[in-house]
Write an enzyme that holds these catalytic residues in place. Sequence first.
Site, PDB file in Angstrom:
ATOM      1  N   LYS A 171      -1.934  13.704  -5.402  1.00 44.98           N
ATOM      2  CA  LYS A 171      -1.113  13.866  -3.920  1.00 44.98           C
ATOM      3  C   LYS A 171      -0.313  12.573  -4.037  1.00 44.98           C
ATOM      4  O   LYS A 171      -0.612  11.485  -3.837  1.00 44.98           O
ATOM      5  CB  LYS A 171      -1.989  13.724  -2.824  1.00 44.98           C
ATOM      6  CG  LYS A 171      -1.267  14.126  -1.451  1.00 44.98           C
ATOM      7  CD  LYS A 171      -1.824  13.559  -0.298  1.00 44.98           C
ATOM      8  CE  LYS A 171      -1.363  12.215   0.177  1.00 44.98           C
ATOM      9  NZ  LYS A 171      -0.174  12.151   0.599  1.00 44.98           N
ATOM     10  N   GLU A 174       3.836  11.495   0.890  1.00 42.77           N
ATOM     11  CA  GLU A 174       4.865  12.594   1.282  1.00 42.77           C
ATOM     12  C   GLU A 174       6.093  12.287   1.515  1.00 42.77           C
ATOM     13  O   GLU A 174       6.974  13.079   1.593  1.00 42.77           O
ATOM     14  CB  GLU A 174       4.091  13.125   2.571  1.00 42.77           C
ATOM     15  CG  GLU A 174       4.003  11.923   3.717  1.00 42.77           C
ATOM     16  CD  GLU A 174       2.616  11.239   3.895  1.00 42.77           C
ATOM     17  OE1 GLU A 174       2.358  10.897   4.875  1.00 42.77           O
ATOM     18  OE2 GLU A 174       2.049  10.979   2.838  1.00 42.77           O
ATOM     19  N   GLY A 224      -2.673   2.102  -2.307  1.00 41.21           N
ATOM     20  CA  GLY A 224      -2.254   2.047  -0.652  1.00 41.21           C
ATOM     21  C   GLY A 224      -2.563   1.062   0.002  1.00 41.21           C
ATOM     22  O   GLY A 224      -3.316   0.121  -0.193  1.00 41.21           O
ATOM     23  N   GLY A 225      -2.735   1.489   1.458  1.00 41.03           N
ATOM     24  CA  GLY A 225      -2.746   0.394   2.414  1.00 41.03           C
ATOM     25  C   GLY A 225      -4.405   0.308   2.483  1.00 41.03           C
ATOM     26  O   GLY A 225      -5.410   1.158   2.041  1.00 41.03           O
ATOM     27  N   GLU A 227      -6.372  -0.201   5.361  1.00 43.69           N
ATOM     28  CA  GLU A 227      -7.317   0.516   6.093  1.00 43.69           C
ATOM     29  C   GLU A 227      -7.534   1.826   5.763  1.00 43.69           C
ATOM     30  O   GLU A 227      -8.563   2.415   5.923  1.00 43.69           O
ATOM     31  CB  GLU A 227      -6.464   0.559   7.337  1.00 43.69           C
ATOM     32  CG  GLU A 227      -6.389  -0.824   8.227  1.00 43.69           C
ATOM     33  CD  GLU A 227      -7.911  -1.430   8.190  1.00 43.69           C
ATOM     34  OE1 GLU A 227      -8.860  -0.753   8.628  1.00 43.69           O
ATOM     35  OE2 GLU A 227      -8.030  -2.715   7.998  1.00 43.69           O
ATOM     36  N   THR A 228      -6.489   2.558   5.075  1.00 47.00           N
ATOM     37  CA  THR A 228      -6.562   3.754   4.314  1.00 47.00           C
ATOM     38  C   THR A 228      -7.575   3.868   3.348  1.00 47.00           C
ATOM     39  O   THR A 228      -8.337   4.711   3.249  1.00 47.00           O
ATOM     40  CB  THR A 228      -5.368   4.385   3.770  1.00 47.00           C
ATOM     41  OG1 THR A 228      -4.466   4.344   4.995  1.00 47.00           O
ATOM     42  CG2 THR A 228      -5.366   5.746   3.139  1.00 47.00           C
ATOM     43  N   GLY A 229      -7.716   2.779   2.581  1.00 44.71           N
ATOM     44  CA  GLY A 229      -8.677   2.642   1.601  1.00 44.71           C
ATOM     45  C   GLY A 229     -10.046   2.553   1.957  1.00 44.71           C
ATOM     46  O   GLY A 229     -10.904   3.194   1.520  1.00 44.71           O
ATOM     47  N   GLU A 246      -6.785   0.418  -5.414  1.00 48.41           N
ATOM     48  CA  GLU A 246      -5.760  -0.601  -5.301  1.00 48.41           C
ATOM     49  C   GLU A 246      -5.163  -0.956  -3.950  1.00 48.41           C
ATOM     50  O   GLU A 246      -4.273  -0.004  -3.809  1.00 48.41           O
ATOM     51  CB  GLU A 246      -4.792  -0.456  -6.408  1.00 48.41           C
ATOM     52  CG  GLU A 246      -4.363  -1.610  -6.974  1.00 48.41           C
ATOM     53  CD  GLU A 246      -2.972  -2.085  -6.410  1.00 48.41           C
ATOM     54  OE1 GLU A 246      -2.878  -2.733  -5.200  1.00 48.41           O
ATOM     55  OE2 GLU A 246      -1.745  -1.943  -7.175  1.00 48.41           O
ATOM     56  N   CYS A 280       3.308  -4.532  -4.264  1.00 54.58           N
ATOM     57  CA  CYS A 280       2.033  -4.930  -3.918  1.00 54.58           C
ATOM     58  C   CYS A 280       1.674  -6.432  -4.566  1.00 54.58           C
ATOM     59  O   CYS A 280       0.940  -7.075  -3.724  1.00 54.58           O
ATOM     60  CB  CYS A 280       0.942  -4.040  -4.423  1.00 54.58           C
ATOM     61  SG  CYS A 280       0.903  -3.552  -6.114  1.00 54.58           S
ATOM     62  N   GLU A 381      -0.104  -8.192   5.025  1.00 57.20           N
ATOM     63  CA  GLU A 381       0.678  -7.657   3.993  1.00 57.20           C
ATOM     64  C   GLU A 381       2.163  -6.965   4.599  1.00 57.20           C
ATOM     65  O   GLU A 381       1.927  -5.884   5.292  1.00 57.20           O
ATOM     66  CB  GLU A 381       0.059  -6.823   3.186  1.00 57.20           C
ATOM     67  CG  GLU A 381       0.986  -6.324   1.918  1.00 57.20           C
ATOM     68  CD  GLU A 381       0.166  -5.334   0.911  1.00 57.20           C
ATOM     69  OE1 GLU A 381       0.458  -5.278  -0.258  1.00 57.20           O
ATOM     70  OE2 GLU A 381      -0.478  -4.422   1.305  1.00 57.20           O
TER      71      GLU A 381
END
Length: 486
Positions: A171, A174, A224-225, A227-229, A246, A280, A381
Amino acid sequence: MFINGKWVGSKFGKFREIINPYNQEIIAMVSEGDENDSKAAITAARKAYNQGDWSTMPAIERGKIVHKIADLIERDREELANLESLDTGKTVEESLGDMDDITAVFRYYAEMAETEIDSEIINSPIQNSTSKIVREPVGVCAQITPWNYPLLQASWKLAPALVAGNTLVMKPSEVTPLTTIKVFELMEEAGVKDGVVNLILGPGNSVGAELASNDDVDLISFTGGLETGKKIMRAASSNVKNLALELGGKNPNVVFADADFETAVDQAMNAVFFHAGQVCSAGTRLILEESIHDEFVDALVDRAKSIRLGNGFDKSTQMGPLISEGHLNKVINYVKKGKQEGVTVAVGGELPDNPELQNGFFYLPTVLTDCTTDMSVVQDEVFGPVITVEKFITEEQAVRLANDSIYGLSGGVFTNDIAKAERFAAKMRMGTVWINDVNLYFPQAPWGGYKQSGIGRELGKTGLEEYQETKHIYRNLKPKPLNWFK
């Protein structure tokens, strides 16, 4: 979307507009999937793994196909670079460099298929026995990639997963899916079998969430970020998936007074203003020895004023826009909060007034001084063209400042004292440390971070091992009863 060897629309017929961040023009319409599309792609990958022959064919044969993918990326280099620049706003020169790096990644892992996947004989301490270690594919891998380096980050996941013999569902972000779509066309052309690679499009809260929680997924790799991780990590516990995360960084760039001044200034610029700071590993925390602080800041400010913002397709452009209006507002708010916390805006800190840039998501190159580690703009970040400047007197103080972060992805140190450089690098709690350079990486070296920068590594031999399970096979050459329970 590409599911089980076929190009398909979303199950509910939804679409998303893809825009050029330079001027907000619509450049494409793509299918917009949801959790049902994720399930279909996972089912295809599971079937291809369980019933197909991709995982059992000789690794060298998989390597030949991955080599072919590299050939096709090289063939379509300019088309891919143009798509990447349209999608992200970065300069075409940057995108062309990305394509060369992507080709190198696929070739590196294709060549590794010839040497690194064989079994390993170990010395068994038990008489009349043999032992060997074999490396097998993990199974079905879900891969979620970010918007800042869409195809480069995809290559770090696709190439080792395929060489190791896994099937996968990818994925992309988006907002930047175009080059990933194109490379799935190239993988189809290269002869990757049906169901081995699957591409789904859509938002993280539906498409991505299903990948993280679905019990038919054996590994999830996410870039990615933070919080999403964390959400993915919690969801992955449903079946104790393998994890590769990561999650970014807030990377220090430490400059001692004995460093070559011109080189250090130039590299400090590259560290944060390349791709508008949307990297990053960007060296956004500049930590200067006090004796050179004022002169160094003056040089930074002078050069930041002359950075040419514009269209990535204009050869004179040095820095493009941010990716979206939402991200631009995030950067604006961080700088605003920094002012409230006491920073001084030495240059930038606002939108450009150039009429030609008004339709794009541009932010002026910004240098913030009088910064301390308790400020959010120093700790968080920001992911934009914003550099914070701190100062130190002693080497010990510089080490404390450099490590004062929840992140530990990368860092740099500039000094002509090699003993000091090695001593300092040894104390930096980061996955990558550069001495007298910044933001370098290559396929042979592992990439990943300490602390909350993530789990696991990409690239290098370790990047292949993330997609492998290790099995010990023991054989008794002279079996006989123990008679323990006689």
